[in-house]
Design a protein around this motif. Structure first.
Motif, PDB file in Angstrom:
ATOM      1  N   CYS A   1       3.682  57.957  66.235  1.00  0.00           N
ATOM      2  CA  CYS A   1       2.449  58.038  64.956  1.00  0.00           C
ATOM      3  C   CYS A   1       2.001  59.183  65.124  1.00  0.00           C
ATOM      4  N   GLY A   2       1.438  59.370  63.157  1.00  0.00           N
ATOM      5  CA  GLY A   2       1.069  60.362  62.960  1.00  0.00           C
ATOM      6  C   GLY A   2      -0.526  60.291  61.426  1.00  0.00           C
ATOM      7  N   MET A   3      -1.310  60.501  62.259  1.00  0.00           N
ATOM      8  CA  MET A   3      -2.561  60.918  61.488  1.00  0.00           C
ATOM      9  C   MET A   3      -2.786  61.590  60.308  1.00  0.00           C
TER      10      MET A   3
ATOM     11  N   THR B   1       4.192  57.473  70.586  1.00  0.00           N
ATOM     12  CA  THR B   1       4.249  58.989  70.697  1.00  0.00           C
ATOM     13  C   THR B   1       3.795  60.139  70.236  1.00  0.00           C
ATOM     14  N   ALA B   2       3.190  60.814  70.620  1.00  0.00           N
ATOM     15  CA  ALA B   2       2.091  60.837  68.934  1.00  0.00           C
ATOM     16  C   ALA B   2       2.769  62.830  68.730  1.00  0.00           C
ATOM     17  N   VAL B   3       3.328  62.377  67.166  1.00  0.00           N
ATOM     18  CA  VAL B   3       3.705  63.386  66.283  1.00  0.00           C
ATOM     19  C   VAL B   3       2.377  63.537  64.949  1.00  0.00           C
ATOM     20  N   SER B   4       2.281  65.516  65.593  1.00  0.00           N
ATOM     21  CA  SER B   4       1.622  65.628  64.066  1.00  0.00           C
ATOM     22  C   SER B   4       2.691  66.263  62.783  1.00  0.00           C
TER      23      SER B   4
ATOM     24  N   THR C   1      -3.960  62.703  68.161  1.00  0.00           N
ATOM     25  CA  THR C   1      -3.664  61.291  68.361  1.00  0.00           C
ATOM     26  C   THR C   1      -3.527  60.767  69.812  1.00  0.00           C
ATOM     27  N   ALA C   2      -2.938  61.576  70.644  1.00  0.00           N
ATOM     28  CA  ALA C   2      -2.366  60.990  72.280  1.00  0.00           C
ATOM     29  C   ALA C   2      -3.815  60.672  72.869  1.00  0.00           C
TER      30      ALA C   2
END
Length: 424
Positions: free
Chosen positions: A334-336, A357-360, A373-374
């Motif tokens: 997920c990236g937002m 799993t958070a991403v930019s 996000t995490a």
């Protein structure tokens, strides 16, 4: 040698200090300088709403094209390339045609302030006016009343898909305020198909329609769409249709299909057009299965999906879709954007996924940092939360732990666009 469209688009970004500045004055000025192309479009179907605009428009286009009609379509934002926004008589605009159009609009604008969306919307109108077609599909960019697309005096039909809370900084804090902005696309005596709405939002739409003498075709009153024993059942006053389920996955697509069918029937199209709308529509990054490309091939056992939903209603739609899929360990990447209701989006998804799993989002100024996000995911109730430097790294980590996992990349259309570009 004409300048590449990417270079012209980059220059147009600098014509106004704001990305969004809702008013129609600049659009009317530029349209006048170009001799009003908006008055020479094929019959317009204008689509507003918070969620489901793109899917509904894609289904209408599939139905029209199956009936032998040629269709212009305008959508935003694009995913991989700007050209996706302008479909001319069924085909994405070519690079030479886009460059020439943008040059014409830039010259007519004469360096005056205008937002990127405004000048590119005018470019789409110019393209549509110059190319013959049977219909024009226009998707609202933001809101409705002051959106750059809202300059068509007499469309053939308007559509309002479900309205929910989003873009409060531009459209208002409450659902009735936002519904009022969406209802700004209503035109005197022009019929409007209305998708499922919350009661206080519907009341605003109905009141505006009554003032303008707009014939409404409202979900739950004038038409119904639901799933029964693996089929889509659609019913209105002219009769019942028993159709296959939409090929766009997810229970929310039943209602989008219903709105598309209602639109086609209001316009006088037959049952074959309605069936094609349901079975032949294609709309990327809406619960799209990725089977090909470098990303899919890097984790061959993984069932890989992509979705661009990014608000609470989008989170609920994705959660409902996952809940109805064949059971399989499910992991989110997920990236937002930092402008979104992160908690509202993530909360419905926590029960459907074993990890996040958070991403930019790369190269995106407004990305929410992966750490934020995490943190939001932990607060939303995700049991296992990690971070990764990229989608590829996140997918590798998940595939090593669970080679047969279902992985959904989600949270933003901007992230979805990056994924589609990188995946070829």
């Amino acid at each position: 040698m004409p300048q590449p469209s990417d270079e012209i688009l980059a220059r147009l970004m600098g014509l106004h200090p704001k990305i969004i500045d809702l008013t129609l004055d600049r659009v009317h000025r530029l349209l006048a300088a170009l001799d009003h192309p908006e008055t020479r479009l094929p019959p317009v179907i204008h689509v507003a709403g918070t969620n489901g605009k793109g899917s509904t428009q894609a289904m209408i286009r599939a139905g029209l094209e199956a009936s032998g009609k040629t269709v212009h379509a305008y959508t935003s934002p694009h995913l991989a390339r700007f050209h996706e926004r302008i479909r001319l008589a069924g085909t994405l605009i070519s690079e030479p045609a886009l460059s020439a159009l943008l040059d014409d609009c830039d010259a007519a604008n004469g360096g005056q302030p205008i937002t990127f969306f405004e000048i590119t919307t005018v470019a789409a109108f110019l393209a549509f006016a110059r190319t013959p077609a049977d219909f024009t599909l226009l998707e609202v960019g933001l809101g409705g009343r002051l959106d750059a697309t809202n300059v068509i005096a007499k469309p053939a039909l308007t559509i309002i898909t479900p309205v929910s809370i989003d873009h409060q900084q531009y459209l208002g804090e409450t659902l009735p305020e936002i519904a009022g902005e969406k209802a700004g696309i209503l035109k005197r005596a022009v019929p409007c198909v209305v998708g499922p709405q919350q009661p206080d939002g519907l009341a605003v739409i109905e009141e505006k329609a009554a003032r303008l003498g707009v014939p409404l075709f409202v979900h739950g009153q004038h038409w119904h769409a639901f799933e029964d024993r693996g089929r889509l059942i659609y019913q209105d006053e002219t009769g019942l249709l028993d159709l296959p389920l939409p090929n766009l996955p997810g229970p929310h697509q039943i209602e989008n299909a219903g709105a598309a069918i209602a639109a086609l029937r209001v316009l006088g199209f037959d049952d074959l057009a309605c069936e094609a709308a349901v079975t032949k529509a294609d709309w990327p990054a809406r619960m799209q299965r990725l089977r090909q490309g470098p990303l899919a091939q890097s984790a061959p056992g993984v069932e890989l999906w992509l979705d661009g939903g990014h608000n609470p209603a989008g989170g609920e739609a994705v959660a409902a879709t996952l809940s109805r899929m064949v059971q399989r360990p499910t992991h989110l990447i997920c990236g937002m954007l930092n402008t979104k209701d992160i908690a509202g989006y993530l909360r419905p998804l926590a029960a459907q996924a074993q990890s996040l799993t958070a991403v930019s989002i790369p190269n995106e100024v407004n990305t929410l940092p992966s750490t934020a996000t995490a943190e939001a995911a932990r607060k939303a109730g995700f049991a296992q939360v990690t971070e990764a430097g990229s989608v590829t790294q996140a997918l590798d980590q998940i595939a090593q732990q669970d080679p047969q996992a279902r992985v959904l990349i989600c949270g933003s259309l901007y992230l979805a666009g990056q994924v589609l570009r990188e995946n070829g």
